[in-house]
Design an enzyme around this catalytic site. Structure first.
Site, PDB file in Angstrom:
ATOM      1  N   ASN A  89       0.801  -1.224   0.000  1.00 29.06           N
ATOM      2  CA  ASN A  89       0.000   0.000   0.000  1.00 29.06           C
ATOM      3  C   ASN A  89       0.838   1.280   0.000  1.00 29.06           C
ATOM      4  O   ASN A  89       0.332   2.342  -0.361  1.00 29.06           O
ATOM      5  CB  ASN A  89      -0.926  -0.012   1.232  1.00 29.06           C
ATOM      6  CG  ASN A  89      -1.623   1.301   1.448  1.00 29.06           C
ATOM      7  OD1 ASN A  89      -2.456   1.716   0.652  1.00 29.06           O
ATOM      8  ND2 ASN A  89      -1.277   1.982   2.540  1.00 29.06           N
ATOM      9  N   SER A 136      -2.719   0.627  -6.466  1.00 25.46           N
ATOM     10  CA  SER A 136      -2.262   1.482  -7.552  1.00 25.46           C
ATOM     11  C   SER A 136      -3.046   2.793  -7.493  1.00 25.46           C
ATOM     12  O   SER A 136      -3.266   3.333  -6.419  1.00 25.46           O
ATOM     13  CB  SER A 136      -2.445   0.764  -8.894  1.00 25.46           C
ATOM     14  OG  SER A 136      -1.982   1.557  -9.964  1.00 25.46           O
ATOM     15  N   SER A 137      -3.493   3.297  -8.625  1.00 27.48           N
ATOM     16  CA  SER A 137      -4.230   4.567  -8.671  1.00 27.48           C
ATOM     17  C   SER A 137      -4.850   4.736 -10.050  1.00 27.48           C
ATOM     18  O   SER A 137      -4.329   4.214 -11.048  1.00 27.48           O
ATOM     19  CB  SER A 137      -3.295   5.745  -8.393  1.00 27.48           C
ATOM     20  OG  SER A 137      -3.919   6.979  -8.684  1.00 27.48           O
ATOM     21  N   TYR A 150       4.700   9.531 -10.754  1.00 26.53           N
ATOM     22  CA  TYR A 150       3.655   8.886  -9.958  1.00 26.53           C
ATOM     23  C   TYR A 150       2.771   8.004 -10.839  1.00 26.53           C
ATOM     24  O   TYR A 150       2.585   6.813 -10.559  1.00 26.53           O
ATOM     25  CB  TYR A 150       2.810   9.944  -9.248  1.00 26.53           C
ATOM     26  CG  TYR A 150       1.702   9.374  -8.400  1.00 26.53           C
ATOM     27  CD1 TYR A 150       1.955   8.918  -7.110  1.00 26.53           C
ATOM     28  CD2 TYR A 150       0.402   9.308  -8.875  1.00 26.53           C
ATOM     29  CE1 TYR A 150       0.939   8.392  -6.319  1.00 26.53           C
ATOM     30  CE2 TYR A 150      -0.621   8.792  -8.102  1.00 26.53           C
ATOM     31  CZ  TYR A 150      -0.355   8.334  -6.826  1.00 26.53           C
ATOM     32  OH  TYR A 150      -1.372   7.811  -6.059  1.00 26.53           O
ATOM     33  N   LYS A 154       2.552   3.829 -10.920  1.00 26.41           N
ATOM     34  CA  LYS A 154       1.283   3.192 -10.595  1.00 26.41           C
ATOM     35  C   LYS A 154       0.824   2.285 -11.733  1.00 26.41           C
ATOM     36  O   LYS A 154       0.252   1.216 -11.498  1.00 26.41           O
ATOM     37  CB  LYS A 154       0.218   4.257 -10.285  1.00 26.41           C
ATOM     38  CG  LYS A 154       0.449   4.982  -8.964  1.00 26.41           C
ATOM     39  CD  LYS A 154       0.472   4.039  -7.775  1.00 26.41           C
ATOM     40  CE  LYS A 154       0.496   4.763  -6.458  1.00 26.41           C
ATOM     41  NZ  LYS A 154       0.581   3.836  -5.296  1.00 26.41           N
ATOM     42  N   VAL A 183      -9.092  10.067  -2.607  1.00 23.24           N
ATOM     43  CA  VAL A 183      -9.478   9.585  -1.277  1.00 23.24           C
ATOM     44  C   VAL A 183      -9.166  10.690  -0.272  1.00 23.24           C
ATOM     45  O   VAL A 183      -8.025  11.145  -0.167  1.00 23.24           O
ATOM     46  CB  VAL A 183      -8.736   8.290  -0.905  1.00 23.24           C
ATOM     47  CG1 VAL A 183      -9.099   7.856   0.508  1.00 23.24           C
ATOM     48  CG2 VAL A 183      -9.079   7.180  -1.904  1.00 23.24           C
TER      49      VAL A 183
END
Length: 251
Positions: A89, A136-137, A150, A154, A183
């Protein structure tokens, strides 16, 4: 969820999404070992979770240190006698230009996941319900403000776990990714953006068709569902948990 008595390792488990994952797994009866870099945060999270009856153990670990990650996996396996699942995470959250962001994203987002998996594999091979889950994202599947290091790392995570799913299927080990959208939680990235860059925050909020950002618990549910042995036929997937934020079509 059939997680009672299962042993799960979670990186970055002291706050935000990771904390919600640890709490959710423990609520299902799992034994959870989690780590994070800050010792104080780990101790606080462990104490609070144990007060609620959770069987959890927190450790201060810098996941950029491969030996430290391997040592934590071994110590956790020794403590609980097994490892049934791992959840990667941790993110460097290195957004923006510059080589240091690329190095941090590679070292932390991607390589900590690789090292976690490699250290845990001998234990996972002995489990009858083994799984690997990487957080991931949506930035890994769409071009947004977090493109560059980033988003690239991911996306690499999704590719990595897809390969694991194929390679490890004969051993009965599943591998999946979860890609959350925005989030929001106190002290989190979007909380900071709300205070420091209200225009960006308003823009990001406006992209959410639900009219809100997600909660750590909502992302945690997606992760826990994939960790669960009930998901025995789900491997190699990227589960998007973004409230219809992203507009890409997964075929």
């Amino acid at each position: 969820m059939l997680l009672d008595g299962r042993v799960v390792l979670v990186t970055g488990g002291s706050r935000g999404i990771g904390r919600a994952i640890v709490a959710g797994l423990a609520a299902e009866g799992a034994k959870v070992a989690f780590c994070a870099r800050g010792a104080e945060g780990v101790q606080t999270a462990e104490a609070e979770l144990r007060t609620g009856g959770a069987e959890v153990t927190g450790s201060a670990v810098d996941v950029a240190d491969g030996d430290a990650v391997a040592g934590w996996v071994t110590a956790s396996a020794d403590r609980y006698g097994a490892v049934d699942a791992v959840v990667a995470n941790v993110s460097a959250l290195a957004i923006g230009p510059g080589e240091e962001n690329w190095r941090s994203s590679f070292r932390i987002d991607l390589m900590h996941t690789v090292r976690l998996v490699e250290a845990a594999l001998p234990h996972l091979e002995r489990s009858d319900a083994a799984s690997i889950t990487a957080v991931s994202s949506v930035s890994g599947r769409e071009i947004d403000f977090a493109d560059g290091s980033y988003g690239v790392m991911k996306a690499a995570l999704v590719h990595y776990v897809s390969g694991l799913a194929f390679d490890l299927a004969p051993k009965g080990i599943r591998a999946n990714a979860v890609s959350p959208g925005n989030v929001y939680f106190p002290g989190g990235v979007w909380s900071g953006v709300e205070q420091g860059d209200p225009d960006l925050f308003a823009h990001a909020m406006g992209l959410n068709p639900t009219g809100r950002m997600g909660t750590p618990e909502e992302t945690a549910y997606a992760v826990i569902s994939l960790v669960s042995p009930r998901a025995s036929r789900i491997s190699g997937t990227n589960l998007v948990a973004d409230g219809a934020l992203s507009r890409g079509v997964q075929l």
